[in-house]
Design a protein around this motif. Structure first.
Motif, PDB file in Angstrom:
ATOM      1  N   UNK A 151      45.548  31.024  56.452  1.00  0.00           N
ATOM      2  CA  UNK A 151      44.211  30.464  56.215  1.00  0.00           C
ATOM      3  C   UNK A 151      43.148  31.261  56.968  1.00  0.00           C
ATOM      4  N   UNK A 152      43.444  31.632  58.192  1.00  0.00           N
ATOM      5  CA  UNK A 152      42.500  32.415  58.988  1.00  0.00           C
ATOM      6  C   UNK A 152      42.269  33.792  58.353  1.00  0.00           C
ATOM      7  N   UNK A 153      43.327  34.418  57.894  1.00  0.00           N
ATOM      8  CA  UNK A 153      43.187  35.728  57.236  1.00  0.00           C
ATOM      9  C   UNK A 153      42.269  35.609  56.025  1.00  0.00           C
ATOM     10  N   UNK A 154      42.482  34.582  55.221  1.00  0.00           N
ATOM     11  CA  UNK A 154      41.649  34.400  54.026  1.00  0.00           C
ATOM     12  C   UNK A 154      40.205  34.110  54.414  1.00  0.00           C
ATOM     13  N   UNK A 155      39.997  33.338  55.463  1.00  0.00           N
ATOM     14  CA  UNK A 155      38.638  33.012  55.914  1.00  0.00           C
ATOM     15  C   UNK A 155      37.915  34.247  56.450  1.00  0.00           C
ATOM     16  N   UNK A 156      38.664  35.202  56.978  1.00  0.00           N
ATOM     17  CA  UNK A 156      38.051  36.416  57.520  1.00  0.00           C
ATOM     18  C   UNK A 156      37.648  37.421  56.443  1.00  0.00           C
ATOM     19  N   UNK A 157      38.177  37.266  55.241  1.00  0.00           N
ATOM     20  CA  UNK A 157      37.862  38.222  54.172  1.00  0.00           C
ATOM     21  C   UNK A 157      36.359  38.320  53.935  1.00  0.00           C
ATOM     22  N   UNK A 158      35.646  37.225  53.677  1.00  0.00           N
ATOM     23  CA  UNK A 158      34.200  37.379  53.462  1.00  0.00           C
ATOM     24  C   UNK A 158      33.469  37.868  54.712  1.00  0.00           C
ATOM     25  N   UNK A 159      33.986  37.525  55.892  1.00  0.00           N
ATOM     26  CA  UNK A 159      33.343  37.991  57.121  1.00  0.00           C
ATOM     27  C   UNK A 159      33.430  39.514  57.249  1.00  0.00           C
ATOM     28  N   UNK A 160      34.471  40.106  56.707  1.00  0.00           N
ATOM     29  CA  UNK A 160      34.612  41.563  56.719  1.00  0.00           C
ATOM     30  C   UNK A 160      33.861  42.219  55.564  1.00  0.00           C
ATOM     31  N   UNK A 161      33.990  41.645  54.389  1.00  0.00           N
ATOM     32  CA  UNK A 161      33.527  42.291  53.160  1.00  0.00           C
ATOM     33  C   UNK A 161      32.007  42.164  52.975  1.00  0.00           C
ATOM     34  N   UNK A 162      31.474  40.981  53.117  1.00  0.00           N
ATOM     35  CA  UNK A 162      30.057  40.746  52.794  1.00  0.00           C
ATOM     36  C   UNK A 162      29.103  41.603  53.629  1.00  0.00           C
ATOM     37  N   UNK A 163      29.258  41.678  54.946  1.00  0.00           N
ATOM     38  CA  UNK A 163      28.317  42.536  55.697  1.00  0.00           C
ATOM     39  C   UNK A 163      28.378  44.004  55.276  1.00  0.00           C
ATOM     40  N   UNK A 164      29.575  44.494  54.968  1.00  0.00           N
ATOM     41  CA  UNK A 164      29.695  45.882  54.542  1.00  0.00           C
ATOM     42  C   UNK A 164      29.056  46.105  53.174  1.00  0.00           C
ATOM     43  N   UNK A 165      29.181  45.120  52.281  1.00  0.00           N
ATOM     44  CA  UNK A 165      28.521  45.205  50.982  1.00  0.00           C
ATOM     45  C   UNK A 165      26.999  45.313  51.160  1.00  0.00           C
ATOM     46  N   UNK A 166      26.464  44.487  52.044  1.00  0.00           N
ATOM     47  CA  UNK A 166      25.024  44.494  52.278  1.00  0.00           C
ATOM     48  C   UNK A 166      24.576  45.784  52.951  1.00  0.00           C
ATOM     49  N   UNK A 167      25.374  46.282  53.873  1.00  0.00           N
ATOM     50  CA  UNK A 167      25.008  47.487  54.611  1.00  0.00           C
ATOM     51  C   UNK A 167      25.030  48.722  53.716  1.00  0.00           C
ATOM     52  N   UNK A 168      26.064  48.854  52.886  1.00  0.00           N
ATOM     53  CA  UNK A 168      26.180  50.046  52.045  1.00  0.00           C
ATOM     54  C   UNK A 168      25.314  49.959  50.802  1.00  0.00           C
ATOM     55  N   UNK A 169      25.178  48.784  50.232  1.00  0.00           N
ATOM     56  CA  UNK A 169      24.373  48.571  49.015  1.00  0.00           C
ATOM     57  C   UNK A 169      24.723  49.585  47.921  1.00  0.00           C
ATOM     58  N   UNK A 170      25.999  49.841  47.756  1.00  0.00           N
ATOM     59  CA  UNK A 170      26.431  50.814  46.750  1.00  0.00           C
ATOM     60  C   UNK A 170      26.244  50.252  45.343  1.00  0.00           C
ATOM     61  N   UNK A 171      25.666  51.045  44.447  1.00  0.00           N
ATOM     62  CA  UNK A 171      25.506  50.586  43.064  1.00  0.00           C
ATOM     63  C   UNK A 171      26.840  50.570  42.330  1.00  0.00           C
ATOM     64  N   UNK A 220      36.770  41.103  45.135  1.00  0.00           N
ATOM     65  CA  UNK A 220      37.862  40.608  44.291  1.00  0.00           C
ATOM     66  C   UNK A 220      39.201  41.203  44.720  1.00  0.00           C
ATOM     67  N   UNK A 221      39.207  42.494  45.039  1.00  0.00           N
ATOM     68  CA  UNK A 221      40.439  43.122  45.492  1.00  0.00           C
ATOM     69  C   UNK A 221      40.871  42.539  46.826  1.00  0.00           C
ATOM     70  N   UNK A 222      39.930  42.358  47.729  1.00  0.00           N
ATOM     71  CA  UNK A 222      40.244  41.788  49.039  1.00  0.00           C
ATOM     72  C   UNK A 222      40.798  40.375  48.904  1.00  0.00           C
ATOM     73  N   UNK A 223      40.193  39.587  48.022  1.00  0.00           N
ATOM     74  CA  UNK A 223      40.664  38.217  47.795  1.00  0.00           C
ATOM     75  C   UNK A 223      42.072  38.224  47.216  1.00  0.00           C
ATOM     76  N   UNK A 224      42.293  39.052  46.205  1.00  0.00           N
ATOM     77  CA  UNK A 224      43.613  39.115  45.571  1.00  0.00           C
ATOM     78  C   UNK A 224      44.675  39.555  46.568  1.00  0.00           C
ATOM     79  N   UNK A 225      44.420  40.652  47.267  1.00  0.00           N
ATOM     80  CA  UNK A 225      45.406  41.167  48.217  1.00  0.00           C
ATOM     81  C   UNK A 225      45.728  40.137  49.286  1.00  0.00           C
ATOM     82  N   UNK A 226      44.716  39.558  49.877  1.00  0.00           N
ATOM     83  CA  UNK A 226      44.942  38.629  50.987  1.00  0.00           C
ATOM     84  C   UNK A 226      45.594  37.343  50.511  1.00  0.00           C
ATOM     85  N   UNK A 227      45.107  36.750  49.450  1.00  0.00           N
ATOM     86  CA  UNK A 227      45.662  35.475  48.984  1.00  0.00           C
ATOM     87  C   UNK A 227      47.095  35.632  48.492  1.00  0.00           C
ATOM     88  N   UNK A 228      47.334  36.607  47.624  1.00  0.00           N
ATOM     89  CA  UNK A 228      48.669  36.745  47.039  1.00  0.00           C
ATOM     90  C   UNK A 228      49.689  37.245  48.051  1.00  0.00           C
TER      91      UNK A 228
END
Length: 169
Positions: A57-77, A92-100
């Motif tokens: 559960x903790x691993x899954x909860x950390x996914x958005x904490x890792x992914x979202x700031x990097x998405x905002x920082x890079x702003x890649x199109x 989506x990849x992070x969610x799939x990998x971590x959950x499954x």
């Protein structure tokens, strides 16, 4: 790395019908992947492995904490939406990998054959493939998510091993 990433994406995008690749990409949606993890966590708790379930559960909860700031920082199109931003890394990849994979790690000690981990790898690979082929993500977006979430899953693996030693001892 960006030039080969763009070239690979151009060669792959829309080589498979959108109806297929969208369904594959949907495997990484939270409403699809999280129930799989929740069921595996409930099973682990029922078998007395609360610590392992908590780690998952903790691993899954950390996914958005890792992914979202990097998405905002890079702003890649995106590959097909150059006006949009926030594609790197792939949530989506992070969610799939971590959950499954976390679900598989929770289930593996209780199965006769080691099918959960190959199934998790297949579901994650199908998700990543769908995302790239549909043009929702660049290949590097997917690779970054896989690399970023691996330490989280190593923590879950450690917790599963610890939980198993405690229950057998």
């Amino acid at each position: 790395m960006l030039s080969p990433d763009r070239a690979l994406s151009r060669a792959l995008v829309r080589t498979v019908p959108d109806a297929v690749t969208e369904r594959l990409a949907d495997l990484g949606n939270v409403p699809v992947a999280l129930p799989v993890l929740a069921l595996a966590m409930a099973y682990a708790v029922r078998r007395g492995h609360r610590f392992a379930a908590l780690a998952a559960a903790l691993a899954m909860a950390l996914v958005p904490a890792l992914i979202v700031p990097l998405k905002e920082w890079t702003a890649r199109p995106g590959p097909l939406e150059p006006w949009a931003a926030g594609y790197y890394p792939s949530g989506h990849t992070a969610t799939a990998l971590t959950a499954y994979t976390a679900a598989a790690l929770l289930l593996t000690p209780h199965t006769r054959r080691p099918w959960p981990l190959p199934a998790a790898a297949a579901l994650t690979a199908l998700t990543a493939t769908g995302l790239v082929l549909r043009g929702f993500h660049w290949p590097l977006d997917v690779l970054a998510s896989l690399l970023m979430c691996t330490p989280l899953l190593l923590g879950v693996r450690w917790a599963v091993g610890r939980s198993r030693r405690r229950s057998s001892g």
